[in-house]
Design a protein around this motif. Sequence first.
Motif, mmCIF file in Angstrom:
data_model
loop_
_atom_site.group_PDB
_atom_site.id
_atom_site.type_symbol
_atom_site.label_atom_id
_atom_site.label_comp_id
_atom_site.label_asym_id
_atom_site.label_seq_id
_atom_site.Cartn_x
_atom_site.Cartn_y
_atom_site.Cartn_z
ATOM 1 N N ALA A 192 0.830 -1.206 0.000
ATOM 2 C CA ALA A 192 0.000 0.000 0.000
ATOM 3 C C ALA A 192 0.867 1.260 0.000
ATOM 4 O O ALA A 192 0.539 2.252 -0.659
ATOM 5 C CB ALA A 192 -0.922 -0.006 1.214
ATOM 6 N N ARG A 193 1.965 1.229 0.738
ATOM 7 C CA ARG A 193 2.856 2.399 0.817
ATOM 8 C C ARG A 193 3.439 2.725 -0.556
ATOM 9 O O ARG A 193 3.494 3.895 -0.968
ATOM 10 C CB ARG A 193 3.969 2.141 1.825
ATOM 11 N N ARG A 194 3.882 1.713 -1.281
ATOM 12 C CA ARG A 194 4.459 1.940 -2.605
ATOM 13 C C ARG A 194 3.418 2.504 -3.567
ATOM 14 O O ARG A 194 3.690 3.405 -4.365
ATOM 15 C CB ARG A 194 5.033 0.626 -3.151
ATOM 16 N N PHE A 239 -4.045 -0.979 9.225
ATOM 17 C CA PHE A 239 -4.313 -0.194 8.022
ATOM 18 C C PHE A 239 -4.680 1.243 8.378
ATOM 19 O O PHE A 239 -4.170 2.198 7.776
ATOM 20 C CB PHE A 239 -5.436 -0.848 7.222
ATOM 21 N N ARG A 240 -5.559 1.410 9.357
ATOM 22 C CA ARG A 240 -5.986 2.764 9.714
ATOM 23 C C ARG A 240 -4.810 3.590 10.235
ATOM 24 O O ARG A 240 -4.665 4.767 9.866
ATOM 25 C CB ARG A 240 -7.111 2.727 10.745
ATOM 26 N N ALA A 241 -3.996 3.002 11.073
ATOM 27 C CA ALA A 241 -2.838 3.738 11.595
ATOM 28 C C ALA A 241 -1.908 4.156 10.453
ATOM 29 O O ALA A 241 -1.419 5.291 10.417
ATOM 30 C CB ALA A 241 -2.093 2.878 12.607
ATOM 31 N N LYS A 244 -3.731 6.999 8.282
ATOM 32 C CA LYS A 244 -3.786 8.304 8.924
ATOM 33 C C LYS A 244 -2.398 8.942 9.030
ATOM 34 O O LYS A 244 -2.262 10.162 9.057
ATOM 35 C CB LYS A 244 -4.418 8.176 10.307
ATOM 36 N N ARG A 245 -1.388 8.103 9.033
ATOM 37 C CA ARG A 245 -0.021 8.618 9.096
ATOM 38 C C ARG A 245 0.494 9.050 7.718
ATOM 39 O O ARG A 245 1.122 10.102 7.577
ATOM 40 C CB ARG A 245 0.894 7.539 9.682
ATOM 41 N N GLU A 246 0.190 8.244 6.689
ATOM 42 C CA GLU A 246 0.800 8.483 5.380
ATOM 43 C C GLU A 246 -0.178 9.014 4.335
ATOM 44 O O GLU A 246 0.251 9.425 3.253
ATOM 45 C CB GLU A 246 1.466 7.197 4.895
#
Length: 535
Positions: A192-194, A239-241, A244-246
């Motif tokens: 998800a980050r990528r 996932f939520r953390a 909300k962070r990224e």
Amino acid sequence: MHANFTLRARCLYLAALPLTAFLFSPSSAQAPARDLRATIDPARLPLVGTIDPRFQSYNIEMVEVTGGAFWKPYGSHVAAKPDPANAQLGVDSSQFEYRPPIDLANARLRLLARALGPAYVRVSGTWANSVYFAASDSSPVKAPDGFKGVLTRQQWRGVIAFAKATNSKIVTSFAISPGTRDSRGSWTPDEARRWLAYTRAIGGTITAAEFMNEPSIAGISGAPKGYDAAAYGRDFQSFRAFAKREAPGMLILGPGSATETPEPWGMPPGIPGSIPSPRLLASGGADIDAFSYHHYGAASVRCAASHMPQTTLDDALSEQWLGRTSETQAYYAALRDRYAPGRPIWMTEGADAACGGNPWAGSFIDSFRYLDQLGRLAKAHVQVVMHNTLAAGSYSLLDPDDFSPKANYWAALLWHRLMGTTVLDAGIPLQPGLHVYAHCQPDHPGGVTLLVINTHAAREVSISFPGRRWRYTLSAPVTPSTGAKLNGQSLKLGANNRLPPISGIIERSHNSTFAPRTISFLAFPEAGAPACSPH
């Protein structure tokens, strides 16, 4: 909706279109009986609430973007080329055929989608649960272990370009298949980050997202074997953390479950790996920005062999069929009130029937359900309704082959132009054969639009109004087709994909009559309704 079922008989399709023609043929009806009467004063209609400016939205399945196995059209004799990577437990792969990636740069597709904007475009579906986002422009030919498909960077760039060109905002869900998990089986945000980082890098935005598509049937949606509510709660919190962070501006939707209701036509609880929404929410999945759900009143005839709930063409205008929209909404609204009080509700997927839609999904008869559904849900304070799909399957707004408009596209266009974001109470309760909805008219301060749906086979409806109005009546084509008529004229694209004029007929008489099995919008730009006037 998940594709875990088989086709009963294509012969049902052969009878469907002629029957549709019979249902709407003037010669088949009895003499109209004008025994249904009402009176409405648009200026006095009370306020119900407001809906999202992108209330009327649509889905593009992830498998459309990547290419892969999708429902074979009814009557298709093309040899199937199923993609084994997309096969799910129990699927008869012969009912699918390979669909190449959709051309999101197509001029007609973009023009017609832009005419429905602003909208949300949801790129998701079961296939999104197991898609691998390519790490570079050199995409792998085969999906890595733990995934079932590949979303290339070029394909995702096409989605972002489409959204920008059509005044749409992207909604999606994330991969949750075994390839996204660590050695303990917990979901990790690496994939998800990528994806999010690349989206930002090319100027795109994901406006809202569900963690996964349809976790209520996780066992047949790409989740690891034995996946349960506790695992979902753990993963959702991770996932939520991460989100909300990224991606702090991205709305978190959930749970995005599939047509749960105690009614006999709801999703059967015996589907392998089912996790009821109350358990998903109680396990930690209630920390959401908006409550999302899916609604299908039945499964299509493709799924009959797997004993999924069915409907028939004869029921397409019945009160029990149309009322299923409200029953599903009420079920999920109660869950929202219990687990996420005060959160807005979105219906992020729905159409006439799951499994690609019934044979009659593209004909005018389904426009009654489509517009009635929009009217019901807006009045019930549902903020967003996403039709499945824009251009794939029998239930699509546009023909999958050439992107020509089907009946529901014309219905969508009329709604978009005439029904604003302020919802009113029309003052006439739903009654058998007559459904009336009211909204403020967009771009006309004080203006009101009424939607009058007459499903009676042979009864005209008479309604009295003060003042002049502009009338737009949709009716079925004379011959079986996927088109519609507006005020008696066939709706067709002109040269260079030009939309036809959408013009109303002025009425000044005290009474309006509505023919059997027609859908009419009545615009009152001069109503002077206080609920629709600037304050």
